[in-house]
Design an enzyme around this catalytic site. Sequence first.
Site, PDB file in Angstrom:
ATOM      1  N   SER A 148       0.853  -1.182   0.000  1.00  0.00           N
ATOM      2  CA  SER A 148       0.000   0.000   0.000  1.00  0.00           C
ATOM      3  C   SER A 148       0.891   1.235   0.000  1.00  0.00           C
ATOM      4  O   SER A 148       2.043   1.184   0.454  1.00  0.00           O
ATOM      5  CB  SER A 148      -0.896   0.014   1.235  1.00  0.00           C
ATOM      6  OG  SER A 148      -1.544   1.257   1.390  1.00  0.00           O
ATOM      7  N   TYR A 161      -1.609  -0.414  10.126  1.00  0.00           N
ATOM      8  CA  TYR A 161      -1.685  -0.746   8.706  1.00  0.00           C
ATOM      9  C   TYR A 161      -0.399  -0.357   7.987  1.00  0.00           C
ATOM     10  O   TYR A 161       0.173  -1.137   7.217  1.00  0.00           O
ATOM     11  CB  TYR A 161      -2.886  -0.022   8.103  1.00  0.00           C
ATOM     12  CG  TYR A 161      -3.156  -0.295   6.649  1.00  0.00           C
ATOM     13  CD1 TYR A 161      -3.886  -1.409   6.257  1.00  0.00           C
ATOM     14  CD2 TYR A 161      -2.717   0.583   5.666  1.00  0.00           C
ATOM     15  CE1 TYR A 161      -4.166  -1.657   4.920  1.00  0.00           C
ATOM     16  CE2 TYR A 161      -2.976   0.348   4.329  1.00  0.00           C
ATOM     17  CZ  TYR A 161      -3.708  -0.771   3.961  1.00  0.00           C
ATOM     18  OH  TYR A 161      -3.974  -1.004   2.634  1.00  0.00           O
TER      19      TYR A 161
END
Length: 329
Positions: A148, A161
């Site tokens: 990501s 995350y």
Amino acid sequence: MTHRTRLPTRIKGPGALVTGGSRGLGLFLARHLVERGCVVTIAARDAAELERAAQQLREETGATVHVAVCDVRDRAAVAAMMREVQERDGLDIVLANAGVIQVAPVEAIGSKEFTDAMDTMFHGALNTSLEALPHLRASRGRLGLIGSVGGLLGVPHLLPYSCAKAAVGALAEGLHAETAASGVSVTAVHPGLMRTGSHRQAEFGGDTSAEFGWFSTAAGAPLLSMDADRAARRIVDAVIQRRARLVLTAPAKAAQLAHGVAPGLTTRLSGVVARLLPSASGPGPLRQGAEAGEPRNPLARRIRAWGSARNDRAVAEANQREPGPRTSS
């Protein structure tokens, strides 16, 4: 007409496995692999959710789609799944996509949230990679690890995350270098915000309704986010083409460039952004987006309704309608 890269044809079709394939980006990835002639297995923890996803794919494409109930945190379970797919279909493509999203200021969470994120995203990708590689060496196959933009720089209110995705990115780059001589390709994928309907399954802490408001707005805003189907098509193309790295969305590319050129300035700007995000007085239970509630402020509710409209429309297509175990992002 959009050109779509295809794999070499075989009598049965290349065998492909997508972890976190029951919803969200994983479901879109599976759809594009099917369209390229692959025999696809989707894996996740929730059997009912998997079957809904598989049935959706079968109805849309007419293809055979297999399911595998598997917790990618359990290496023995991953090894058994790989053997089953290899024996049935062969393994040519493996996409490690399983993930969780926790949205909260750091003072509203503890080490458990960081551990959960690392277990699912990093150790899940690691287990998937280590168990897939022997099969992929035999087929000179392709491995894609879904990171990501959050792994390329620390994102406020998404720290668990970001940490896990940063580890996934490092793993992908290292494996690409170490496996190149064997004919296996490893692609590191770093998407930005995508309209996958994930705001309903993400977990929110602190001021949950306010956190849900800003995250769902950003994840659906036209200039900030990308259509998930288009993103999945580009990811599958990149893996088939054996690209080493793919970064998706213009904001993600700009953030990557800014952080590379001026990391200190980028970090300070992130601090400015963090001051604009909701605050929390202390830790508390996380709530899924479907239960987090709308922002209390009327203007914030209107902004969320506008910004998240496209993301809300993706919920059904991405099999995100009902809350369930955290299996895909």
